[in-house]
Write a protein that holds these residues in place. Structure first.
Motif, PDB file in Angstrom:
ATOM      1  N   GLY A  23      49.450   6.289  47.072  1.00  0.00           N
ATOM      2  CA  GLY A  23      48.990   6.046  48.365  1.00  0.00           C
ATOM      3  C   GLY A  23      49.569   7.064  49.238  1.00  0.00           C
ATOM      4  O   GLY A  23      50.722   7.725  49.096  1.00  0.00           O
ATOM      5  N   VAL A  24      48.878   7.338  50.348  1.00  0.00           N
ATOM      6  CA  VAL A  24      49.253   8.068  51.386  1.00  0.00           C
ATOM      7  C   VAL A  24      48.992   7.541  52.689  1.00  0.00           C
ATOM      8  O   VAL A  24      47.971   6.702  52.762  1.00  0.00           O
ATOM      9  N   PHE A  25      49.849   7.407  53.511  1.00  0.00           N
ATOM     10  CA  PHE A  25      49.916   7.037  54.698  1.00  0.00           C
ATOM     11  C   PHE A  25      49.691   7.936  55.956  1.00  0.00           C
ATOM     12  O   PHE A  25      50.662   8.666  56.196  1.00  0.00           O
ATOM     13  N   ASN A  26      48.820   7.897  56.688  1.00  0.00           N
ATOM     14  CA  ASN A  26      48.573   8.805  57.918  1.00  0.00           C
ATOM     15  C   ASN A  26      48.523  10.247  57.540  1.00  0.00           C
ATOM     16  O   ASN A  26      48.998  10.993  58.290  1.00  0.00           O
ATOM     17  N   GLY A  27      48.191  10.277  56.395  1.00  0.00           N
ATOM     18  CA  GLY A  27      48.301  11.654  55.844  1.00  0.00           C
ATOM     19  C   GLY A  27      49.418  12.608  55.561  1.00  0.00           C
ATOM     20  O   GLY A  27      49.495  13.715  55.055  1.00  0.00           O
ATOM     21  N   THR A  28      50.758  11.758  55.715  1.00  0.00           N
ATOM     22  CA  THR A  28      51.806  12.549  55.495  1.00  0.00           C
ATOM     23  C   THR A  28      52.692  11.970  54.503  1.00  0.00           C
ATOM     24  O   THR A  28      53.340  12.673  53.805  1.00  0.00           O
ATOM     25  N   MET A  29      52.783  10.388  54.618  1.00  0.00           N
ATOM     26  CA  MET A  29      53.580   9.804  53.550  1.00  0.00           C
ATOM     27  C   MET A  29      52.909   9.599  52.396  1.00  0.00           C
ATOM     28  O   MET A  29      52.040   9.426  51.974  1.00  0.00           O
ATOM     29  N   GLY A  30      53.664  10.041  51.117  1.00  0.00           N
ATOM     30  CA  GLY A  30      53.118  10.025  49.859  1.00  0.00           C
ATOM     31  C   GLY A  30      54.244  10.789  49.118  1.00  0.00           C
ATOM     32  O   GLY A  30      55.176  11.698  49.598  1.00  0.00           O
ATOM     33  N   MET A  31      53.884  11.108  47.786  1.00  0.00           N
ATOM     34  CA  MET A  31      54.991  11.501  46.760  1.00  0.00           C
ATOM     35  C   MET A  31      54.140  12.792  46.040  1.00  0.00           C
ATOM     36  O   MET A  31      53.085  12.589  45.703  1.00  0.00           O
ATOM     37  N   ALA A  32      54.715  13.904  46.006  1.00  0.00           N
ATOM     38  CA  ALA A  32      54.074  14.806  45.152  1.00  0.00           C
ATOM     39  C   ALA A  32      53.965  14.246  43.822  1.00  0.00           C
ATOM     40  O   ALA A  32      53.022  14.628  42.994  1.00  0.00           O
ATOM     41  N   ASP A  33      55.083  13.909  43.202  1.00  0.00           N
ATOM     42  CA  ASP A  33      55.102  13.203  41.795  1.00  0.00           C
ATOM     43  C   ASP A  33      55.493  11.759  41.748  1.00  0.00           C
ATOM     44  O   ASP A  33      56.875  11.683  41.575  1.00  0.00           O
ATOM     45  N   PRO A  34      54.694  10.620  41.834  1.00  0.00           N
ATOM     46  CA  PRO A  34      55.235   9.388  41.867  1.00  0.00           C
ATOM     47  C   PRO A  34      55.340   9.116  40.569  1.00  0.00           C
ATOM     48  O   PRO A  34      55.964   7.718  40.465  1.00  0.00           O
ATOM     49  N   LYS A  35      55.322   9.686  39.393  1.00  0.00           N
ATOM     50  CA  LYS A  35      55.424   9.151  38.123  1.00  0.00           C
ATOM     51  C   LYS A  35      56.797   8.744  37.711  1.00  0.00           C
ATOM     52  O   LYS A  35      57.069   7.566  37.237  1.00  0.00           O
ATOM     53  N   PRO A  36      57.741   9.439  37.961  1.00  0.00           N
ATOM     54  CA  PRO A  36      59.147   9.039  37.758  1.00  0.00           C
ATOM     55  C   PRO A  36      59.578   7.903  38.340  1.00  0.00           C
ATOM     56  O   PRO A  36      60.008   6.803  37.591  1.00  0.00           O
ATOM     57  N   GLN A  37      59.317   7.597  39.596  1.00  0.00           N
ATOM     58  CA  GLN A  37      59.755   6.305  40.539  1.00  0.00           C
ATOM     59  C   GLN A  37      59.121   5.269  39.783  1.00  0.00           C
ATOM     60  O   GLN A  37      59.526   4.055  39.775  1.00  0.00           O
ATOM     61  N   PHE A  38      57.544   5.418  39.655  1.00  0.00           N
ATOM     62  CA  PHE A  38      56.983   4.283  39.524  1.00  0.00           C
ATOM     63  C   PHE A  38      57.014   3.771  38.035  1.00  0.00           C
ATOM     64  O   PHE A  38      56.826   2.567  37.724  1.00  0.00           O
ATOM     65  N   SER A  39      57.215   4.779  37.243  1.00  0.00           N
ATOM     66  CA  SER A  39      57.537   4.500  35.743  1.00  0.00           C
ATOM     67  C   SER A  39      58.705   3.440  35.699  1.00  0.00           C
ATOM     68  O   SER A  39      58.730   2.756  35.054  1.00  0.00           O
ATOM     69  N   TYR A  40      59.896   3.836  36.374  1.00  0.00           N
ATOM     70  CA  TYR A  40      61.048   3.296  36.421  1.00  0.00           C
ATOM     71  C   TYR A  40      60.804   1.764  36.909  1.00  0.00           C
ATOM     72  O   TYR A  40      61.078   0.965  36.238  1.00  0.00           O
ATOM     73  N   LEU A  41      60.174   1.764  37.964  1.00  0.00           N
ATOM     74  CA  LEU A  41      59.684   0.334  38.702  1.00  0.00           C
ATOM     75  C   LEU A  41      59.076  -0.338  37.719  1.00  0.00           C
ATOM     76  O   LEU A  41      59.377  -1.688  37.460  1.00  0.00           O
TER      77      LEU A  41
END
Length: 155
Positions: free
Chosen positions: A14-32
């Motif tokens: 997800g990206v909010f307002n074109g600015t919020m988002g992660m370049a690589d969300p895999k480590p954080q969301f894998s852990y979650l």
């Protein structure tokens, strides 16, 4: 015996307002998701990248792989699915596919999907407008002619 459980929704791409988002969300969301496996969730609902953005590296299959084997729970994939992509996803990967925004312009969406009837795209410019108390964009969409039902009452 009543069993009460809940689900968990995540949007790793997800990206909010074109600015919020992660370049690589895999480590954080894998852990979650690894941590969520420890709880008796009814489902995990994952918002996929927009279809035009899905690549071999940018998809949610890594989360599906982590979630596999969670007893009594399912993986729900949403965001931009067509009838064909939904069928292909469920047939090849399992789980469920959810539709959200398409329900607004298609009040008979399950019927249309079942019968392979063209879907209305809707007019997102008319959705969630502050002060819009008209039916425009919400309940003014017709049922498919093949359905034989009448239009939903207007507000």
């Amino acid at each position: 015996m009543v069993v009460e459980r809940t689900g968990f929704r995540i949007s790793p791409w997800g990206v909010f307002n074109g600015t919020m988002g992660m370049a690589d969300p895999k480590p954080q969301f894998s852990y979650l998701v690894e941590q969520l496996r420890k709880h008796k969730l009814a489902y995990i609902h994952v918002v996929e990248p927009m279809p035009a953005e899905i690549t071999a590296d940018k998809n949610s299959d890594y989360l599906r792989d982590i979630w596999k084997g969670v007893e009594g729970s399912t993986f729900i994939s949403t965001n931009g699915h067509t009838r064909d992509s939904a069928i292909e996803t469920v047939d090849s990967k399992g789980g469920l596919v959810g539709f959200g925004r398409l329900f607004m312009p298609n009040p008979d969406l399950p019927f249309r999907l079942l019968k392979d009837i063209a879907l209305e795209r809707g007019d997102q410019a008319t959705w969630y407008m502050r002060g819009n108390l008209t039916s425009a964009g919400y309940s003014n969409w017709p049922f498919a002619p093949e359905n034989g039902h009448q239009q939903i009452s207007r507000i």
